[in-house]
Design an enzyme around this catalytic site. Structure first.
Site, PDB file in Angstrom:
ATOM      1  CG  ASP A 239       4.266  -5.982   3.557  1.00  0.00           C
ATOM      2  OD1 ASP A 239       4.598  -5.191   3.600  1.00  0.00           O
ATOM      3  OD2 ASP A 239       5.183  -7.255   3.701  1.00  0.00           O
TER       4      ASP A 239
ATOM      5  NE  ARG B 243       5.645  -5.358  -2.517  1.00  0.00           N
ATOM      6  CZ  ARG B 243       5.301  -6.293  -1.192  1.00  0.00           C
ATOM      7  NH1 ARG B 243       5.319  -8.038  -1.430  1.00  0.00           N
ATOM      8  NH2 ARG B 243       4.913  -6.356   0.542  1.00  0.00           N
TER       9      ARG B 243
ATOM     10  NE  ARG C 158       6.590   2.760  -0.643  1.00  0.00           N
ATOM     11  CZ  ARG C 158       7.018   2.253  -0.563  1.00  0.00           C
ATOM     12  NH1 ARG C 158       6.903   1.161  -1.028  1.00  0.00           N
ATOM     13  NH2 ARG C 158       6.972   1.357   1.074  1.00  0.00           N
TER      14      ARG C 158
ATOM     15  CD  GLU D  36      12.996  -2.508  12.300  1.00  0.00           C
ATOM     16  OE1 GLU D  36      11.507  -2.520  12.758  1.00  0.00           O
ATOM     17  OE2 GLU D  36      13.557  -3.026  13.646  1.00  0.00           O
ATOM     18  CG  ASN D  37       7.988   1.288   8.421  1.00  0.00           C
ATOM     19  OD1 ASN D  37       6.742   0.764   8.909  1.00  0.00           O
ATOM     20  ND2 ASN D  37       8.149   0.308   7.994  1.00  0.00           N
TER      21      ASN D  37
ATOM     22  NE  ARG E 215       8.856   0.960   4.586  1.00  0.00           N
ATOM     23  CZ  ARG E 215       6.983   0.794   4.090  1.00  0.00           C
ATOM     24  NH1 ARG E 215       6.548   1.572   3.749  1.00  0.00           N
ATOM     25  NH2 ARG E 215       7.814  -0.177   4.016  1.00  0.00           N
TER      26      ARG E 215
ATOM     27  NE  ARG F 144       4.723  -9.485   5.908  1.00  0.00           N
ATOM     28  CZ  ARG F 144       6.131  -8.775   6.527  1.00  0.00           C
ATOM     29  NH1 ARG F 144       6.687  -9.774   7.624  1.00  0.00           N
ATOM     30  NH2 ARG F 144       7.079  -7.729   5.383  1.00  0.00           N
TER      31      ARG F 144
HETATM   32  C1  FPP Z   1       3.198  -2.060   4.864  1.00  0.00           C
HETATM   33  O1  FPP Z   1       3.215  -1.558   3.355  1.00  0.00           O
HETATM   34  C2  FPP Z   1       2.115  -0.497   5.204  1.00  0.00           C
HETATM   35  C3  FPP Z   1       2.751   0.198   6.111  1.00  0.00           C
HETATM   36  C4  FPP Z   1       4.242   0.563   6.722  1.00  0.00           C
HETATM   37  C5  FPP Z   1       1.535   1.308   6.573  1.00  0.00           C
HETATM   38  C6  FPP Z   1       0.431   0.415   7.200  1.00  0.00           C
HETATM   39  C7  FPP Z   1      -0.172   1.805   6.729  1.00  0.00           C
HETATM   40  C8  FPP Z   1      -1.979   2.304   6.499  1.00  0.00           C
HETATM   41  C9  FPP Z   1      -2.476   0.608   6.306  1.00  0.00           C
HETATM   42  C10 FPP Z   1      -2.446   3.071   6.530  1.00  0.00           C
HETATM   43  C11 FPP Z   1      -2.984   3.731   8.628  1.00  0.00           C
HETATM   44  C12 FPP Z   1      -3.128   2.399   8.611  1.00  0.00           C
HETATM   45  C13 FPP Z   1      -4.046   2.902  10.602  1.00  0.00           C
HETATM   46  C14 FPP Z   1      -4.079   2.438  10.937  1.00  0.00           C
HETATM   47  C15 FPP Z   1      -4.906   4.513  10.303  1.00  0.00           C
HETATM   48  P1  FPP Z   1       4.339  -1.538   2.557  1.00  0.00           P
HETATM   49  O2  FPP Z   1       4.646   0.462   2.108  1.00  0.00           O
HETATM   50  O3  FPP Z   1       5.524  -1.953   3.351  1.00  0.00           O
HETATM   51  O4  FPP Z   1       4.034  -2.208   1.446  1.00  0.00           O
HETATM   52  P2  FPP Z   1       5.260  -2.779   0.233  1.00  0.00           P
HETATM   53  O5  FPP Z   1       5.598  -3.606   1.475  1.00  0.00           O
HETATM   54  O6  FPP Z   1       4.819  -2.870  -0.881  1.00  0.00           O
HETATM   55  O7  FPP Z   1       6.980  -1.651  -0.112  1.00  0.00           O
END
Ligand code: FPP
Length: 247
Positions: A21, A25, A34, A68-69, A72, A189
């Site tokens: 996570d 940010r 992002r 849930e993603n 977005r 996390r």
């Molecule tokens: C959460 O950060 C991250 C994700 C929803 C995506 C994770 C994906 C990767 C690291 C890239 C590809 C992965 C692989 C396994 C090849 P967020 O966007 O929720 O951050 P925020 O809470 O700061 O908005």
């Protein structure tokens, strides 16, 4: 003594699960969009996978995309899918070189066709590897997984294959996407949030939870070592009292 040297190899968890996570940010902090955070998150994926395999972890599950993603903004979802396709394609060879098997959990059918195909190809091409299993949770949510398991069991009851009163924990576990994979003993996390976010709810019943303020793109090998040292300093009682635990 380095952090790595402080890790007791006999006391390693078999399975580590990670809620990655803070990509968004991290990007915003640098005045970037992002997606830039997700792109930089790939390096953390690589470093964490490498460190886990080197140290002797057998299963590593990464929460890469939740059910849930999908809600977005469209451009972010599209960019994440593209990044997944690209990364899986690029890293296949490295996975094979390092004897790492790729697996995935989640509603994989809901992924775009090219992403699904790339993933299945990488899973098939790494299937014989034995050093560590890297499990990507993609279009995954625990409630989705549990609902499916309940449907499958209900169907078997309806068809007279099993009796409702015979349903036990083992049967439920074997109807989850993670059937055959040991439960994670450590859940990490990043980004300072203290939530589970619909991730492996059944499987983490006895997991140790580790939260770090580091944002995912900042997470590296040393951070994994720190989490492992913290884990090794905890007393895991499984409902017993200290005196009952093996010395
Ligand atoms: C959460 O950060 C991250 C994700 C929803 C995506 C994770 C994906 C990767 C690291 C890239 C590809 C992965 C692989 C396994 C090849 P967020 O966007 O929720 O951050 P925020 O809470 O700061 O908005």
């Amino acid at each position: 003594m380095s952090l790595k040297d402080k890790i007791i190899t006999e006391k390693l968890p078999l399975h580590i699960a990670v809620i990655m996570d803070g990509n968004g940010r991290w990007a915003q902090k640098q005045g970037q969009v992002r997606v830039f955070g997700h792109q930089n998150g790939v390096k953390a994926v690589r470093d964490t996978t490498e460190a886990a395999a080197e140290i002797g972890i057998k299963f590593l599950t990464l929460y890469a995309f939740s059910t849930e993603n999908w809600n977005r903004p469209r451009e972010e979802v599209d960019a994440l899918m593209e990044l997944l396709i690209h990364t899986i394609n690029q890293e296949k060879e490295t996975l094979n070189k390092n004897n790492i098997r790729l697996q995935a959990i989640g509603d994989l059918q809901s992924l775009p066709g090219n992403c699904y195909n790339e993933l299945q190809e990488a899973i098939a091409e790494t299937a014989k590897n034995t050093r560590m299993t890297l499990i990507l949770a993609l279009s995954y949510s625990s409630k989705w997984e549990l609902t499916n398991a309940m449907r499958q069991l209900a169907k078997q009851v309806e068809e007279g294959k099993i009796k409702a009163e015979k349903i036990d924990e083992q049967m439920i576990a074997s109807n989850l996407n993670t059937a055959g994979i040991p439960d994670p003993e450590l859940l990490i996390r990043t980004s300072g949030e203290h939530r589970i976010s619909n991730f492996l709810l059944w499987q983490i019943a006895y997991a140790e939870l580790y939260f770090t303020d580091k944002l995912w793109p900042e997470f590296g090998k040393e951070d994994l070592y720190e989490a492992l040292i913290d884990y090794q300093n905890r007393e895991r009682r499984f409902g017993l009292v200290s005196e009952q635990l093996p010395k």
